[in-house]
Scaffold this motif. Structure first.
Motif, PDB file in Angstrom:
ATOM      1  N   GLY A  60       3.204 -11.317 -16.829  1.00 65.60           N
ATOM      2  CA  GLY A  60       3.471 -12.544 -16.093  1.00 65.60           C
ATOM      3  C   GLY A  60       3.000 -11.795 -14.152  1.00 65.60           C
ATOM      4  O   GLY A  60       2.518 -13.040 -13.718  1.00 65.60           O
ATOM      5  N   VAL A  61       2.704 -11.019 -14.474  1.00 60.94           N
ATOM      6  CA  VAL A  61       2.597 -10.419 -13.275  1.00 60.94           C
ATOM      7  C   VAL A  61       0.413 -10.555 -13.050  1.00 60.94           C
ATOM      8  O   VAL A  61       0.235  -9.518 -13.897  1.00 60.94           O
ATOM      9  CB  VAL A  61       2.900  -9.477 -13.058  1.00 60.94           C
ATOM     10  N   LYS A  62       0.070 -11.304 -11.380  1.00 63.87           N
ATOM     11  CA  LYS A  62      -1.148 -11.115 -12.360  1.00 63.87           C
ATOM     12  C   LYS A  62      -1.836 -10.500 -11.053  1.00 63.87           C
ATOM     13  O   LYS A  62      -3.442 -10.128 -10.790  1.00 63.87           O
ATOM     14  CB  LYS A  62      -1.550 -12.439 -11.718  1.00 63.87           C
ATOM     15  N   SER A  63      -0.828 -10.262 -10.049  1.00 62.44           N
ATOM     16  CA  SER A  63      -2.066  -9.241  -8.798  1.00 62.44           C
ATOM     17  C   SER A  63      -0.725  -8.230  -8.637  1.00 62.44           C
ATOM     18  O   SER A  63       0.289  -8.613  -7.706  1.00 62.44           O
ATOM     19  CB  SER A  63      -2.196 -10.634  -7.998  1.00 62.44           C
ATOM     20  N   ILE A  64      -1.067  -6.651  -8.317  1.00 66.65           N
ATOM     21  CA  ILE A  64       0.092  -6.354  -7.843  1.00 66.65           C
ATOM     22  C   ILE A  64      -0.478  -5.303  -6.540  1.00 66.65           C
ATOM     23  O   ILE A  64      -1.813  -4.979  -6.245  1.00 66.65           O
ATOM     24  CB  ILE A  64       0.640  -4.757  -8.967  1.00 66.65           C
ATOM     25  N   ALA A  65       0.102  -4.719  -5.111  1.00 67.89           N
ATOM     26  CA  ALA A  65       0.125  -4.413  -4.756  1.00 67.89           C
ATOM     27  C   ALA A  65       0.766  -2.626  -4.372  1.00 67.89           C
ATOM     28  O   ALA A  65       1.941  -2.414  -4.835  1.00 67.89           O
ATOM     29  CB  ALA A  65       0.330  -4.409  -3.445  1.00 67.89           C
ATOM     30  N   ILE A  66       0.071  -1.474  -4.244  1.00 71.90           N
ATOM     31  CA  ILE A  66       0.044  -0.436  -4.577  1.00 71.90           C
ATOM     32  C   ILE A  66       0.156  -0.056  -3.121  1.00 71.90           C
ATOM     33  O   ILE A  66      -0.923   0.421  -2.471  1.00 71.90           O
ATOM     34  CB  ILE A  66      -0.584   0.377  -5.367  1.00 71.90           C
ATOM     35  N   ASP A  67       1.741   0.033  -2.336  1.00 72.83           N
ATOM     36  CA  ASP A  67       1.512   0.538  -1.265  1.00 72.83           C
ATOM     37  C   ASP A  67       1.617   1.845  -0.564  1.00 72.83           C
ATOM     38  O   ASP A  67       2.371   2.871  -1.243  1.00 72.83           O
ATOM     39  CB  ASP A  67       3.201  -0.107  -1.188  1.00 72.83           C
ATOM     40  N   LEU A  68       0.628   2.378   0.291  1.00 69.45           N
ATOM     41  CA  LEU A  68       0.830   3.537   1.031  1.00 69.45           C
ATOM     42  C   LEU A  68       1.742   3.568   2.703  1.00 69.45           C
ATOM     43  O   LEU A  68       1.017   4.580   3.014  1.00 69.45           O
ATOM     44  CB  LEU A  68      -0.415   4.343   0.870  1.00 69.45           C
ATOM     45  N   GLU A  69       1.743   2.188   2.716  1.00 65.31           N
ATOM     46  CA  GLU A  69       2.448   2.380   3.694  1.00 65.31           C
ATOM     47  C   GLU A  69       3.954   1.945   4.015  1.00 65.31           C
ATOM     48  O   GLU A  69       4.614   2.930   3.775  1.00 65.31           O
ATOM     49  CB  GLU A  69       1.573   1.048   4.701  1.00 65.31           C
ATOM     50  N   ASP A  70       4.556   0.724   3.867  1.00 61.54           N
ATOM     51  CA  ASP A  70       5.944   0.865   5.104  1.00 61.54           C
ATOM     52  C   ASP A  70       6.591   1.324   3.824  1.00 61.54           C
ATOM     53  O   ASP A  70       7.778   1.854   3.742  1.00 61.54           O
ATOM     54  CB  ASP A  70       6.285  -0.079   4.949  1.00 61.54           C
ATOM     55  N   ALA A  71       6.481   1.151   2.198  1.00 61.22           N
ATOM     56  CA  ALA A  71       7.161   2.124   1.027  1.00 61.22           C
ATOM     57  C   ALA A  71       7.441   3.523   1.138  1.00 61.22           C
ATOM     58  O   ALA A  71       7.944   3.850   0.108  1.00 61.22           O
ATOM     59  CB  ALA A  71       6.682   1.596   0.105  1.00 61.22           C
ATOM     60  N   ILE A  72       5.915   4.116   2.172  1.00 64.45           N
ATOM     61  CA  ILE A  72       6.721   5.616   1.899  1.00 64.45           C
ATOM     62  C   ILE A  72       6.697   6.160   3.577  1.00 64.45           C
ATOM     63  O   ILE A  72       6.311   5.964   4.211  1.00 64.45           O
ATOM     64  CB  ILE A  72       4.984   5.985   1.796  1.00 64.45           C
ATOM     65  N   GLY A  73       7.681   7.473   3.469  1.00 63.59           N
ATOM     66  CA  GLY A  73       7.570   8.116   4.087  1.00 63.59           C
ATOM     67  C   GLY A  73       6.868   8.548   4.688  1.00 63.59           C
ATOM     68  O   GLY A  73       6.124   8.808   3.706  1.00 63.59           O
TER      69      GLY A  73
END
Length: 207
Positions: A60-73
């Protein structure tokens, strides 16, 4: 857009008069912009991103964001970029083994910290960029917007691709009423100059 691939054909026939159709990122921009659904964010350091895509773990997931900003120290940036490279190498290998194709993977975006990181990543995973739908530009503003989009244009030209931009509006000059009108007018002028690159613009409500 086929957002209900976890349902049986019998159930789909009960719900829809005309069943949704499968599309991939090569569809025209106008259709793609309305096909993302709810985008699932995950930190780049998560080591099972490729495995879950390959094994279709997130139905059911059609788009994902791989985060290098706020989710990463700040101390994890190098680790996160290496993990991102490994993720795309795994996806690329699976693609060439016909384990996945562009029709059965989600639309993938990378949320970068700045335009320098976007250039560095593109140079690192250049042979895998065909799997990517685009980049997310956090804290998009009059100061950085033109640079982001110009560099994305250069990446597309270098690799003969059509990667999109998703700017996020979340800076204080937008939030404060006194500056909002002039700021939005300036951003509109920038995005109009790169209209073909803008998939959609989102609001960073948390910030």
């Amino acid at each position: 857009m086929f957002h209900y691939d976890y349902l049986s054909n019998e159930k789909l026939n009960q719900i829809f008069y005309i069943k949704p159709r499968q599309i991939n990122k090569s569809i025209e921009k106008k259709t793609l912009a309305y096909s993302l659904g709810a985008t699932l964010y995950m930190p780049s350091t998560r080591n099972k991103i490729a495995e879950e895509i390959i094994n279709n773990k997130n139905l059911g997931v059609k788009s994902i964001a791989i985060d290098l900003e706020d989710a990463i120290g700040d101390e994890e940036v190098e680790k996160a970029e290496k993990s991102l490279f490994q993720t795309f190498e795994s996806l690329n290998s699976s693609f060439h083994q016909n384990l996945i194709n562009l029709n059965n993977i989600p639309f993938i975006f990378i949320r970068v910290r700045n335009h320098d990181q976007m250039i560095r990543i593109s140079n690192t995973i250049g042979n895998c960029l065909y799997l990517l739908t685009g980049f997310i530009f956090p804290k998009f503003s009059i100061k950085n917007g033109g640079t982001y989009l110009e560099e994305l244009h250069n990446i597309n030209r270098k690799y003969n691709l059509n990667l999109y931009a998703m700017p996020i509006l979340e800076t204080s000059d937008i939030m404060y009423l006194e500056k909002r009108e002039n700021t939005l007018s300036g951003i509109k002028e920038i995005t109009d100059n790169f209209y073909n690159l803008i998939l959609n613009i989102r609001i960073g409500a948390t910030d």
